[in-house]
Design a protein around this motif. Structure first.
Motif, PDB file in Angstrom:
ATOM      1  N   LYS A   1      40.672  45.819  32.611  1.00  0.00           N
ATOM      2  CA  LYS A   1      40.201  45.388  33.926  1.00  0.00           C
ATOM      3  C   LYS A   1      38.728  44.993  33.907  1.00  0.00           C
ATOM      4  O   LYS A   1      38.332  44.019  34.558  1.00  0.00           O
ATOM      5  CB  LYS A   1      40.437  46.503  34.946  1.00  0.00           C
ATOM      6  CG  LYS A   1      40.150  46.101  36.381  1.00  0.00           C
ATOM      7  CD  LYS A   1      40.611  47.150  37.367  1.00  0.00           C
ATOM      8  CE  LYS A   1      40.288  46.753  38.800  1.00  0.00           C
ATOM      9  NZ  LYS A   1      40.974  45.511  39.211  1.00  0.00           N
ATOM     10  N   ALA A   2      37.922  45.724  33.148  1.00  0.00           N
ATOM     11  CA  ALA A   2      36.493  45.395  33.090  1.00  0.00           C
ATOM     12  C   ALA A   2      36.276  44.022  32.470  1.00  0.00           C
ATOM     13  O   ALA A   2      35.447  43.232  32.955  1.00  0.00           O
ATOM     14  CB  ALA A   2      35.739  46.480  32.295  1.00  0.00           C
ATOM     15  N   ASP A   3      36.987  43.711  31.392  1.00  0.00           N
ATOM     16  CA  ASP A   3      36.899  42.386  30.773  1.00  0.00           C
ATOM     17  C   ASP A   3      37.296  41.305  31.772  1.00  0.00           C
ATOM     18  O   ASP A   3      36.628  40.268  31.902  1.00  0.00           O
ATOM     19  CB  ASP A   3      37.819  42.305  29.553  1.00  0.00           C
ATOM     20  CG  ASP A   3      37.172  42.908  28.316  1.00  0.00           C
ATOM     21  OD1 ASP A   3      36.075  43.479  28.434  1.00  0.00           O
ATOM     22  OD2 ASP A   3      37.775  42.802  27.235  1.00  0.00           O
ATOM     23  N   ASN A   4      38.415  41.546  32.455  1.00  0.00           N
ATOM     24  CA  ASN A   4      38.925  40.553  33.404  1.00  0.00           C
ATOM     25  C   ASN A   4      37.917  40.293  34.516  1.00  0.00           C
ATOM     26  O   ASN A   4      37.649  39.145  34.876  1.00  0.00           O
ATOM     27  CB  ASN A   4      40.254  41.029  34.006  1.00  0.00           C
ATOM     28  CG  ASN A   4      41.340  41.204  32.964  1.00  0.00           C
ATOM     29  OD1 ASN A   4      41.301  40.587  31.900  1.00  0.00           O
ATOM     30  ND2 ASN A   4      42.316  42.036  33.266  1.00  0.00           N
ATOM     31  N   GLU A   5      37.357  41.364  35.059  1.00  0.00           N
ATOM     32  CA  GLU A   5      36.404  41.221  36.159  1.00  0.00           C
ATOM     33  C   GLU A   5      35.122  40.535  35.691  1.00  0.00           C
ATOM     34  O   GLU A   5      34.529  39.728  36.432  1.00  0.00           O
ATOM     35  CB  GLU A   5      36.084  42.586  36.756  1.00  0.00           C
ATOM     36  CG  GLU A   5      37.261  43.189  37.529  1.00  0.00           C
ATOM     37  CD  GLU A   5      36.949  44.569  38.075  1.00  0.00           C
ATOM     38  OE1 GLU A   5      35.908  45.141  37.661  1.00  0.00           O
ATOM     39  OE2 GLU A   5      37.729  45.062  38.904  1.00  0.00           O
ATOM     40  N   TYR A   6      34.706  40.826  34.493  1.00  0.00           N
ATOM     41  CA  TYR A   6      33.489  40.204  33.964  1.00  0.00           C
ATOM     42  C   TYR A   6      33.661  38.688  33.865  1.00  0.00           C
ATOM     43  O   TYR A   6      32.804  37.918  34.334  1.00  0.00           O
ATOM     44  CB  TYR A   6      33.142  40.786  32.596  1.00  0.00           C
ATOM     45  CG  TYR A   6      31.978  40.091  31.940  1.00  0.00           C
ATOM     46  CD1 TYR A   6      30.672  40.374  32.335  1.00  0.00           C
ATOM     47  CD2 TYR A   6      32.185  39.138  30.949  1.00  0.00           C
ATOM     48  CE1 TYR A   6      29.593  39.729  31.736  1.00  0.00           C
ATOM     49  CE2 TYR A   6      31.115  38.483  30.361  1.00  0.00           C
ATOM     50  CZ  TYR A   6      29.821  38.777  30.750  1.00  0.00           C
ATOM     51  OH  TYR A   6      28.762  38.130  30.175  1.00  0.00           O
TER      52      TYR A   6
ATOM     53  N   LEU B   1      42.020  40.352  42.907  1.00  0.00           N
ATOM     54  CA  LEU B   1      43.204  41.221  42.807  1.00  0.00           C
ATOM     55  C   LEU B   1      42.792  42.656  42.488  1.00  0.00           C
ATOM     56  O   LEU B   1      43.203  43.249  41.494  1.00  0.00           O
ATOM     57  CB  LEU B   1      44.164  40.702  41.724  1.00  0.00           C
ATOM     58  CG  LEU B   1      44.681  39.263  41.886  1.00  0.00           C
ATOM     59  CD1 LEU B   1      45.555  38.874  40.694  1.00  0.00           C
ATOM     60  CD2 LEU B   1      45.434  39.090  43.182  1.00  0.00           C
ATOM     61  N   GLU B   2      41.987  43.212  43.385  1.00  0.00           N
ATOM     62  CA  GLU B   2      41.376  44.517  43.122  1.00  0.00           C
ATOM     63  C   GLU B   2      42.406  45.626  42.915  1.00  0.00           C
ATOM     64  O   GLU B   2      42.129  46.607  42.219  1.00  0.00           O
ATOM     65  CB  GLU B   2      40.433  44.866  44.272  1.00  0.00           C
ATOM     66  CG  GLU B   2      39.235  43.911  44.356  1.00  0.00           C
ATOM     67  CD  GLU B   2      38.342  44.215  45.530  1.00  0.00           C
ATOM     68  OE1 GLU B   2      38.703  45.128  46.306  1.00  0.00           O
ATOM     69  OE2 GLU B   2      37.304  43.541  45.675  1.00  0.00           O
ATOM     70  N   GLU B   3      43.575  45.485  43.526  1.00  0.00           N
ATOM     71  CA  GLU B   3      44.600  46.525  43.371  1.00  0.00           C
ATOM     72  C   GLU B   3      45.359  46.389  42.055  1.00  0.00           C
ATOM     73  O   GLU B   3      46.185  47.232  41.711  1.00  0.00           O
ATOM     74  CB  GLU B   3      45.586  46.471  44.548  1.00  0.00           C
ATOM     75  CG  GLU B   3      46.581  45.315  44.543  1.00  0.00           C
ATOM     76  CD  GLU B   3      45.977  43.964  44.939  1.00  0.00           C
ATOM     77  OE1 GLU B   3      46.716  42.972  44.943  1.00  0.00           O
ATOM     78  OE2 GLU B   3      44.767  43.933  45.247  1.00  0.00           O
ATOM     79  N   ARG B   4      45.075  45.327  41.318  1.00  0.00           N
ATOM     80  CA  ARG B   4      45.734  45.108  40.036  1.00  0.00           C
ATOM     81  C   ARG B   4      44.693  44.942  38.939  1.00  0.00           C
ATOM     82  O   ARG B   4      43.494  44.880  39.198  1.00  0.00           O
ATOM     83  CB  ARG B   4      46.631  43.868  40.121  1.00  0.00           C
ATOM     84  CG  ARG B   4      47.801  44.042  41.077  1.00  0.00           C
ATOM     85  CD  ARG B   4      48.411  42.720  41.477  1.00  0.00           C
ATOM     86  NE  ARG B   4      48.940  41.980  40.343  1.00  0.00           N
ATOM     87  CZ  ARG B   4      49.533  40.790  40.454  1.00  0.00           C
ATOM     88  NH1 ARG B   4      49.672  40.230  41.645  1.00  0.00           N
ATOM     89  NH2 ARG B   4      49.979  40.169  39.381  1.00  0.00           N
ATOM     90  N   ARG B   5      45.170  44.838  37.724  1.00  0.00           N
ATOM     91  CA  ARG B   5      44.269  44.696  36.575  1.00  0.00           C
ATOM     92  C   ARG B   5      43.756  43.270  36.434  1.00  0.00           C
ATOM     93  O   ARG B   5      42.630  43.027  36.016  1.00  0.00           O
ATOM     94  CB  ARG B   5      45.017  45.098  35.304  1.00  0.00           C
ATOM     95  CG  ARG B   5      44.175  45.125  34.046  1.00  0.00           C
ATOM     96  CD  ARG B   5      45.018  45.569  32.872  1.00  0.00           C
ATOM     97  NE  ARG B   5      46.081  44.609  32.578  1.00  0.00           N
ATOM     98  CZ  ARG B   5      47.072  44.840  31.729  1.00  0.00           C
ATOM     99  NH1 ARG B   5      47.160  46.008  31.121  1.00  0.00           N
ATOM    100  NH2 ARG B   5      47.995  43.910  31.501  1.00  0.00           N
ATOM    101  N   ALA B   6      44.589  42.300  36.778  1.00  0.00           N
ATOM    102  CA  ALA B   6      44.280  40.894  36.528  1.00  0.00           C
ATOM    103  C   ALA B   6      43.432  40.281  37.641  1.00  0.00           C
ATOM    104  O   ALA B   6      43.216  40.882  38.701  1.00  0.00           O
ATOM    105  CB  ALA B   6      45.571  40.106  36.361  1.00  0.00           C
ATOM    106  N   CYS B   7      42.971  39.058  37.402  1.00  0.00           N
ATOM    107  CA  CYS B   7      42.278  38.238  38.394  1.00  0.00           C
ATOM    108  C   CYS B   7      42.902  36.839  38.364  1.00  0.00           C
ATOM    109  O   CYS B   7      43.515  36.439  37.368  1.00  0.00           O
ATOM    110  CB  CYS B   7      40.784  38.136  38.097  1.00  0.00           C
ATOM    111  SG  CYS B   7      39.929  39.731  38.047  1.00  0.00           S
TER     112      CYS B   7
END
Length: 341
Positions: free
Chosen positions: A246-251, A276-282
């Protein structure tokens, strides 16, 4: 139930006759087969044939069948009058008889073979309304007694078995519907891929059509894809970011979001940005209403999706490559954690 005929043989082009024909309080025809001792191997097939024959009987047919029976056993009685009495003194015009596939089957015998009970239990999964009763005679002096026991479905599990049968039928219908959905989607994705391959983009040159609500092509960065999605409600082209962390995706999402004005200008319109804060992806997408199962909408949907994907690729592929390169450099120098947090 109301017995309306015995040894009924009024079937066209056949000399077969069923033991008893009745109607129940819901207006369904009831086919009753009596066997003196053993059911025999073919009783279920026999009863199913009779039920199929009776399924075509109209209301007037049924009244005439009952009248013929009454003429033999109760001369002078009128079938319509007795039917009205049985159904709570309704007018004959208001009575519904033998609607749809409501026919019931009752098998009565002293013994039921395993091949019969097995077949009956299987048929219950398809909502065939079928009951088996075991009849056992007893004598006490000059008196005779008959014990009648419902064995399928057993009375204490009948509601459960009916519920299971309904679920089994729903499952079958779901499987058939799912298969049809898969066929429709595969055809839709085939047309999407053909349209993409005819465009200036080469994203989908090595992609095969699938059966699910989305298909994807790689962006050159692992875990990040240029995806299409189509459901009953919408169709869209998107950049889907899911590298497993999740951190990679958000970055990556945030780095691209910081360049959104540049990306929007290159895209020629405003994109939707979904962390998509409730999920891992964006997700970064362009979307409009559409129904993939309505073929009349396919032309409009495909034009929108292919145009959107081509513009999305042009607008975001280079910024994505640049941000990915910078992220790798930070990882190599040990500074990625601070930036990603």
């Amino acid at each position: 139930m109301l017995i309306i005929q015995k040894e009924f043989s009024g079937f066209s082009d056949t000399q077969e006759r069923l033991d008893l024909l009745a109607v129940d309080k819901q207006g369904a025809l009831v086919i009753i087969e009596n066997k003196l001792d053993d059911t025999g191997r073919d009783v279920t097939w026999q009863a199913l044939k009779y039920a199929s024959y009776c399924s075509g009987l109209s209301k007037s047919n049924i009244a005439n069948i009952y009248q013929n029976y009454l003429d033999k056993v109760q001369p002078g009685a009128k079938a319509e009058d007795l039917l009205c009495e049985f159904f709570g003194n309704q007018d004959f015009a208001d009575i519904t008889l033998n609607k749809g596939v409501t026919q019931r089957i009752i098998l009565i015998a002293a013994n039921f073979r395993k091949e019969v009970t097995s077949t009956v239990l299987w048929l219950l999964n398809f909502k065939v309304r079928l009951q088996c009763f075991r009849a056992t005679p007893y004598a006490m002096g000059d008196e005779l007694f008959l014990n009648v026991e419902q064995i399928i479905p057993t009375q204490d599990t009948e509601e459960y078995m009916i519920g299971m049968a309904e679920k089994a039928q729903d499952d079958i219908e779901d499987q058939v519907e799912q298969k049809q959905r898969h066929l429709v989607r595969r055809e839709f994705w085939s047309q999407i891929i053909d349209a993409m391959n005819a465009s200036s983009s080469n994203l989908y040159q090595n992609i095969s059509p699938g059966v699910y609500s989305w298909i994807g092509a790689g962006s050159g960065v692992g875990g990040i894809g240029f995806n299409f999605a189509a459901t009953r409600q919408y169709c869209r082209a998107e950049l889907y970011i899911d590298r497993g962390d999740k951190a990679d995706n958000e970055y990556i999402f945030n780095q691209l979001f910081a360049r959104r004005d540049e990306i929007h200008e290159a895209f020629g319109d405003v994109l939707e940005w979904e962390p998509l804060e409730e999920r891992r992806a964006c997700r970064i997408k362009t979307e409009q209403p559409g129904n993939v199962f309505d073929r009349d909408q396919w032309g409009t949907m495909i034009n929108f999706m292919v145009d959107g994907m081509c513009r999305l690729e042009r607008a975001i592929k280079e910024p994505l490559r640049q941000e990915w390169t910078q992220m790798r450099n930070r990882v190599a120098t040990g500074n990625a954690g601070t930036e990603m947090n």
